[in-house]
Design an enzyme around this catalytic site. Structure first.
Site, PDB file in Angstrom:
ATOM      1  N   ARG A 258       4.975   6.288   6.217  1.00 24.95           N
ATOM      2  CA  ARG A 258       4.049   6.820   5.219  1.00 24.95           C
ATOM      3  C   ARG A 258       4.813   7.165   3.936  1.00 24.95           C
ATOM      4  O   ARG A 258       5.959   7.650   3.989  1.00 24.95           O
ATOM      5  CB  ARG A 258       3.410   8.085   5.806  1.00 24.95           C
ATOM      6  CG  ARG A 258       2.307   8.719   4.971  1.00 24.95           C
ATOM      7  CD  ARG A 258       1.176   7.790   4.712  1.00 24.95           C
ATOM      8  NE  ARG A 258      -0.119   8.437   4.681  1.00 24.95           N
ATOM      9  CZ  ARG A 258      -1.125   8.020   3.924  1.00 24.95           C
ATOM     10  NH1 ARG A 258      -0.973   6.974   3.132  1.00 24.95           N
ATOM     11  NH2 ARG A 258      -2.292   8.606   3.973  1.00 24.95           N
TER      12      ARG A 258
ATOM     13  N   GLU B 201     -12.466   8.271   1.899  1.00 24.17           N
ATOM     14  CA  GLU B 201     -12.651   9.008   0.642  1.00 24.17           C
ATOM     15  C   GLU B 201     -14.016   8.702   0.017  1.00 24.17           C
ATOM     16  O   GLU B 201     -14.497   9.451  -0.827  1.00 24.17           O
ATOM     17  CB  GLU B 201     -11.535   8.666  -0.353  1.00 24.17           C
ATOM     18  CG  GLU B 201     -10.196   9.280  -0.005  1.00 24.17           C
ATOM     19  CD  GLU B 201     -10.123  10.787  -0.221  1.00 24.17           C
ATOM     20  OE1 GLU B 201     -10.522  11.260  -1.291  1.00 24.17           O
ATOM     21  OE2 GLU B 201      -9.672  11.490   0.697  1.00 24.17           O
TER      22      GLU B 201
ATOM     23  N   VAL C  26       1.557  -6.016   0.999  1.00 24.57           N
ATOM     24  CA  VAL C  26       2.376  -6.243   2.203  1.00 24.57           C
ATOM     25  C   VAL C  26       3.560  -5.275   2.303  1.00 24.57           C
ATOM     26  O   VAL C  26       4.068  -5.027   3.390  1.00 24.57           O
ATOM     27  CB  VAL C  26       2.849  -7.722   2.243  1.00 24.57           C
ATOM     28  CG1 VAL C  26       3.918  -7.980   1.175  1.00 24.57           C
ATOM     29  CG2 VAL C  26       3.332  -8.127   3.616  1.00 24.57           C
ATOM     30  N   THR C  27       3.982  -4.722   1.164  1.00 23.77           N
ATOM     31  CA  THR C  27       5.150  -3.829   1.199  1.00 23.77           C
ATOM     32  C   THR C  27       4.783  -2.392   1.583  1.00 23.77           C
ATOM     33  O   THR C  27       5.666  -1.553   1.737  1.00 23.77           O
ATOM     34  CB  THR C  27       5.862  -3.786  -0.178  1.00 23.77           C
ATOM     35  OG1 THR C  27       4.884  -3.395  -1.156  1.00 23.77           O
ATOM     36  CG2 THR C  27       6.448  -5.126  -0.559  1.00 23.77           C
ATOM     37  N   GLY C  28       3.498  -2.120   1.736  1.00 22.25           N
ATOM     38  CA  GLY C  28       3.072  -0.759   2.067  1.00 22.25           C
ATOM     39  C   GLY C  28       3.169  -0.466   3.554  1.00 22.25           C
ATOM     40  O   GLY C  28       3.536  -1.327   4.362  1.00 22.25           O
TER      41      GLY C  28
ATOM     42  N   THR D 189     -12.186   3.110   2.561  1.00 22.10           N
ATOM     43  CA  THR D 189     -11.618   4.432   2.837  1.00 22.10           C
ATOM     44  C   THR D 189     -12.651   5.519   3.109  1.00 22.10           C
ATOM     45  O   THR D 189     -13.753   5.492   2.534  1.00 22.10           O
ATOM     46  CB  THR D 189     -10.751   4.882   1.640  1.00 22.10           C
ATOM     47  OG1 THR D 189     -10.501   6.285   1.745  1.00 22.10           O
ATOM     48  CG2 THR D 189     -11.446   4.642   0.316  1.00 22.10           C
TER      49      THR D 189
ATOM     50  N   LYS E 181     -12.823   2.695  -5.268  1.00 27.09           N
ATOM     51  CA  LYS E 181     -12.956   2.106  -3.927  1.00 27.09           C
ATOM     52  C   LYS E 181     -14.426   1.847  -3.570  1.00 27.09           C
ATOM     53  O   LYS E 181     -14.734   0.954  -2.778  1.00 27.09           O
ATOM     54  CB  LYS E 181     -12.307   3.027  -2.889  1.00 27.09           C
ATOM     55  CG  LYS E 181     -10.791   2.908  -2.836  1.00 27.09           C
ATOM     56  CD  LYS E 181     -10.386   1.638  -2.084  1.00 27.09           C
ATOM     57  CE  LYS E 181      -8.906   1.523  -1.879  1.00 27.09           C
ATOM     58  NZ  LYS E 181      -8.535   0.344  -1.088  1.00 27.09           N
TER      59      LYS E 181
ATOM     60  N   ALA F 240      -3.398  -1.462  -3.289  1.00 25.89           N
ATOM     61  CA  ALA F 240      -4.172  -0.446  -4.021  1.00 25.89           C
ATOM     62  C   ALA F 240      -3.240   0.566  -4.653  1.00 25.89           C
ATOM     63  O   ALA F 240      -2.095   0.725  -4.225  1.00 25.89           O
ATOM     64  CB  ALA F 240      -5.111   0.292  -3.059  1.00 25.89           C
TER      65      ALA F 240
ATOM     66  N   ASP G 293       0.741   0.032   5.787  1.00 25.74           N
ATOM     67  CA  ASP G 293      -0.156  -0.782   6.611  1.00 25.74           C
ATOM     68  C   ASP G 293       0.244  -2.254   6.578  1.00 25.74           C
ATOM     69  O   ASP G 293       0.180  -2.953   7.585  1.00 25.74           O
ATOM     70  CB  ASP G 293      -1.608  -0.654   6.125  1.00 25.74           C
ATOM     71  CG  ASP G 293      -2.138   0.754   6.289  1.00 25.74           C
ATOM     72  OD1 ASP G 293      -1.386   1.616   6.775  1.00 25.74           O
ATOM     73  OD2 ASP G 293      -3.307   1.000   5.930  1.00 25.74           O
TER      74      ASP G 293
END
Ligand code: GDD
Length: 368
Positions: free
Chosen positions: A187, A130, A10-12, A128, A156, A83, A14
């Site tokens: 970001r 990736e 939640v702190t990121g 992702t 992932k 992540a 997104d």
């Protein structure tokens, strides 16, 4: 009755946008944060105190903590965004990356089963682009074969497959959003776009001489993170659990991003040389910068294996979810990030320089 959502990570970037989005929709939003003696809640500070926003301690490496939170919150929807998300860092910390990004997904799924919520709780997994790695097809869609090309992508890939497995084995509503790069003024500072926009802000204000980058030829499909969180939600509102590619369908190189970012600050660059010798020289702009090398290449920012051609095909998300991939253009994204960082650096002054140096050490894996 309002719905209840639980967000890991939640702190990121997104997590913070998704929290805002769900609160606006009338959800009760619960987030999981790690215990730490340093404060990393900057992106959600404005939400703390909101009557429908709640935080709980937990860790992706600790199943008991996840089970306790899931049991207490009893969510209708879980968004698994937590992540170790930096590809370069995954080469330095492959085991930690695997634990959080692969086994962590399994822990979330098992926590839902342990709390007997598998028939009611819908789960979104942050997958992702990736996964396409050393790409086998351009552009990439939901049927493109995967070829992960970093410890991050390999971890992932496990997350992607375990979600699919639980969907089929236990009939759970769990899905992956295969998100291409998504950026914003929130970001992290070691990802290439933010590194560039912060450097543009500092160079134009005399706080940095030169921006050092790695592979300028790398191609990405960059979207705006705020637009992408809507899609995470739409994926869970779909009538059946399915995986979706989320991308803009437009591709640019790191060099193009850099040129455009400097242009927004009134600085024109001309690139000369090749590979490690390539340089971006100021040909127009403030007098004190004209003729100076403002961008140079450093091998410190090259990766042991690099993903160089990501380009997503969002046709399925457009058709089935009604999602608009063209809401924010590449040009608007670069502009909003540069404008934000120019204002930020102006207000921080010299402190901005210290912060950037720290971000650079972190990216290079240097302890200072
Ligand atoms: N970070 C960084 N720093 N990347 C650089 C630099 C540099 O100085 N110079 C060139 N690059 C190139 C990288 O080699 C890569 O090819 C590209 O710029 C983008 O790098 P990042 O911004 O670090 O993002 P990423 O594409 O590796 O990963 C991000 O997007 C994924 C989705 O495709 C992360 O957010 C991942 O978590 C996410 O899954």
């Amino acid at each position: 009755m309002s719905k209840t959502a639980l967000i890991t990570g939640v702190t990121g970037q997104d997590g913070s946008y998704l929290s805002e989005f769900l609160l606006e929709k009338g959800y009760d939003v619960h987030g999981i944060i790690r215990r730490s003696s340093v404060d990393f809640r900057e992106r959600i500070a404005h939400l703390e105190g909101h009557p429908h926003f709640h935080l709980h301690y937990g860790h992706m490496g600790d199943s008991m903590s996840l089970i306790k939170v899931v049991d207490k919150v009893r969510p209708d929807e879980i968004y698994n965004l937590a992540a170790q998300s930096h590809v370069q860092v995954s080469f330095d910390s492959p085991e930690f990356t695997a634990d959080v990004d692969a086994t962590g997904v399994l822990r979330v799924l098992e926590a839902v089963r342990a709390c007997h919520l598998e028939k009611t709780c819908r789960i979104y997994q942050a997958s992702t682009s990736e996964l396409y790695g050393k790409v086998e097809e351009v552009p990439q869609n939901e049927n493109t074969p995967f070829h992960p090309y970093s410890p991050y992508a390999v971890a992932k890939l496990y997350g992607y497959w375990i979600v699919k497995e639980y969907r089929e084995a236990y009939d759970m509503f769990c899905c992956s959003g295969i998100l291409f790069n998504h950026e914003s003024e929130r970001r992290g500072e070691t990802f290439v776009t933010r590194k560039i926009t912060l450097a543009v802000a500092r160079i134009s204000q005399g706080l940095q001489d030169c921006l050092y980058l790695g592979n300028l030829d790398s191609l990405r499909d960059w979207g705006y993170a705020k637009d992408y969180v809507e899609c995470m939600w739409l994926i869970l509102q779909n009538d059946k659990p399915e995986d979706f590619v989320i991308a803009t369908g437009v591709q640019h190189s790191v060099r193009e991003f850099t040129e455009l970012a400097f242009r927004h600050a009134g600085i024109e660059l001309k690139f000369e040389g090749k590979g490690i010798d390539e340089k971006g020289i100021c040909v127009k702009g403030p007098e004190k910068l004209v003729g100076k090398t403002l961008v140079a290449v450093s091998k410190d920012f090259y990766r042991p294996t690099d993903v160089v051609n990501l380009w997503g095909d969002p046709t399925k998300a457009k058709a089935k979810l009604g999602w608009d991939p063209a809401k924010t253009s590449f040009e608007q994204l670069v502009k909003l990030m540069v404008e934000h960082d120019i204002a930020k650096v102006a207000s921080e002054g010299a402190a901005a320089k210290v912060r950037t140096n720290l971000a650079e050490y972190l990216e290079k894996g240097i302890v200072k």
